[in-house]
Design a protein around this motif. Sequence first.
Motif, PDB file in Angstrom:
ATOM      1  N   VAL A 322       0.531  -1.236   0.101  1.00 55.07           N
ATOM      2  CA  VAL A 322       0.045   0.218   0.200  1.00 55.07           C
ATOM      3  C   VAL A 322       0.718   1.241  -0.031  1.00 55.07           C
ATOM      4  N   SER A 345      -2.408  -0.387  -3.378  1.00 54.46           N
ATOM      5  CA  SER A 345      -2.736   1.222  -3.211  1.00 54.46           C
ATOM      6  C   SER A 345      -3.475   1.269  -4.582  1.00 54.46           C
ATOM      7  N   ASN A 346      -4.671   2.175  -4.520  1.00 56.86           N
ATOM      8  CA  ASN A 346      -5.372   2.673  -5.777  1.00 56.86           C
ATOM      9  C   ASN A 346      -4.838   3.719  -6.323  1.00 56.86           C
ATOM     10  N   THR A 347      -3.836   4.170  -5.970  1.00 54.41           N
ATOM     11  CA  THR A 347      -2.939   5.670  -6.619  1.00 54.41           C
ATOM     12  C   THR A 347      -1.939   5.362  -7.439  1.00 54.41           C
ATOM     13  N   PRO A 351      -2.713   1.017 -10.244  1.00 52.18           N
ATOM     14  CA  PRO A 351      -3.941   0.219 -10.793  1.00 52.18           C
ATOM     15  C   PRO A 351      -3.473  -0.098 -12.176  1.00 52.18           C
ATOM     16  N   ASP A 356      -7.975  -5.376 -12.176  1.00 52.89           N
ATOM     17  CA  ASP A 356      -8.898  -6.181 -11.496  1.00 52.89           C
ATOM     18  C   ASP A 356      -8.482  -7.330 -10.771  1.00 52.89           C
ATOM     19  N   LEU A 360      -7.689  -3.286  -4.540  1.00 55.28           N
ATOM     20  CA  LEU A 360      -7.148  -1.914  -4.425  1.00 55.28           C
ATOM     21  C   LEU A 360      -7.947  -1.127  -3.196  1.00 55.28           C
ATOM     22  N   VAL A 361      -6.688  -0.412  -2.633  1.00 55.55           N
ATOM     23  CA  VAL A 361      -7.586   0.276  -1.540  1.00 55.55           C
ATOM     24  C   VAL A 361      -6.852   1.736  -1.380  1.00 55.55           C
ATOM     25  N   THR A 362      -7.455   2.796  -0.795  1.00 53.24           N
ATOM     26  CA  THR A 362      -6.714   3.893  -0.487  1.00 53.24           C
ATOM     27  C   THR A 362      -5.662   3.588   0.669  1.00 53.24           C
TER      28      THR A 362
END
Length: 414
Positions: A322, A345-347, A351, A356, A360-362
Amino acid sequence: MKVILDVSVLGLGYYYEKSRTGVFRVVEQLAGGLADSNELDLTFSANQQLPAAIRYIRETLNDEETPFAHRNDQIMLGNVKNIIMKNFPHNSFPQKAFRKIISKIQPADFQLAKSLINGSNIFHSPYFPIPRPLSVYPGIKKIVTVHDLIPVKHPHFFSFQTDHVIKKVVESISPDDFAFCVSESTKADLCELSDITEDRIFVNHLAASPDIFYQEKQPSRIRKALQKYHIPEENPYFLSICTLEPRKNVDSVIRSFVNLVEQEKIKDLNLVLVGTKGWDFDKIFEEIDGAKSVKNRIIVTGYADDEDLASIYSGAMAFVYVSICEGFGLPPLEAMQCGVPVIASNTTSLPEVVGDAGILVTPTDQDAISHAMYQIYHNAQYRISLSQKSLERARLFTWQKFIDKTVETYQIIS
């Protein structure tokens, strides 16, 4: 088409084996792949660490044919140094002492042979700034690989020295030059922070080396690797592999793990942190010390040898990465290639890598990280599904695609 490829990174990694990650792996694959290409007349260069680069190319990559584009006297000096160095055990005290003495008399920058520059179409620097002397050769196209611009955009995550190197890379790019970026995210950053136009930037995704990262299916090999790094065999574990530094957000992984095991009263789960200590790592160990109830279930292994990585990855219940920001994000791809479920991380670029195939997380949302861990821990079928998705996603990234895109780009700009 005549191409000069800078392999200084391989010279730096020859004597410092713990630096053989990330960019080193990229340059190693690039050097080997381009040397095998029938479409190029390849020459190597090493503005830094020329003797060590020659030795790595000749001995480790077993390439005795590809020449180096330097003056004969500098190549001869490098060869003499290498002959002497072979008499000492690798990285022994006598060898280190000799290297220190030689460093006092050898040039800091090794000059390219003018005749070879004049006859070349492209100079490619896969990490370091484009050498200034090349600016007087308008006939050669110059391209540099930008792996990330995080030290420029987020200087608080880095020491001054690292920041300085990356800034020099950006400063070395003129509007007439070209650039590779390893992700669309990094390309957007380069467009924002440099004078180069978007049409002169080419995105080329990286890959994970299949001889190092693969799904290890033999329990005995996994068990042997776990024993080597004192990872308990009897308990499942979440895994994180990265340099231990603030940007990687390892402290959030620790807090999320602690929250999970305390709230759910989980007794059989560990967290394994693999990687060398980076800049400003103290906060991470303070976080571990503060997790008194589960401190003995957080295992820090330090650096792990390449030969053990597939087993360590494959033995994990899931891989957690993350990071606050990345230029590409090789570790999640390495994990997916080993068939491991991924939480990332989704940043920034992550991604693009994970797609998919993972969760994915903040990266600042510790509840979301804990929940993702909970889902994987409690649902075996979900783990199996994510594992299969990881393997399928990883197949989209290969070094052959990377090499082919590199050669194709050379042809476009030459």
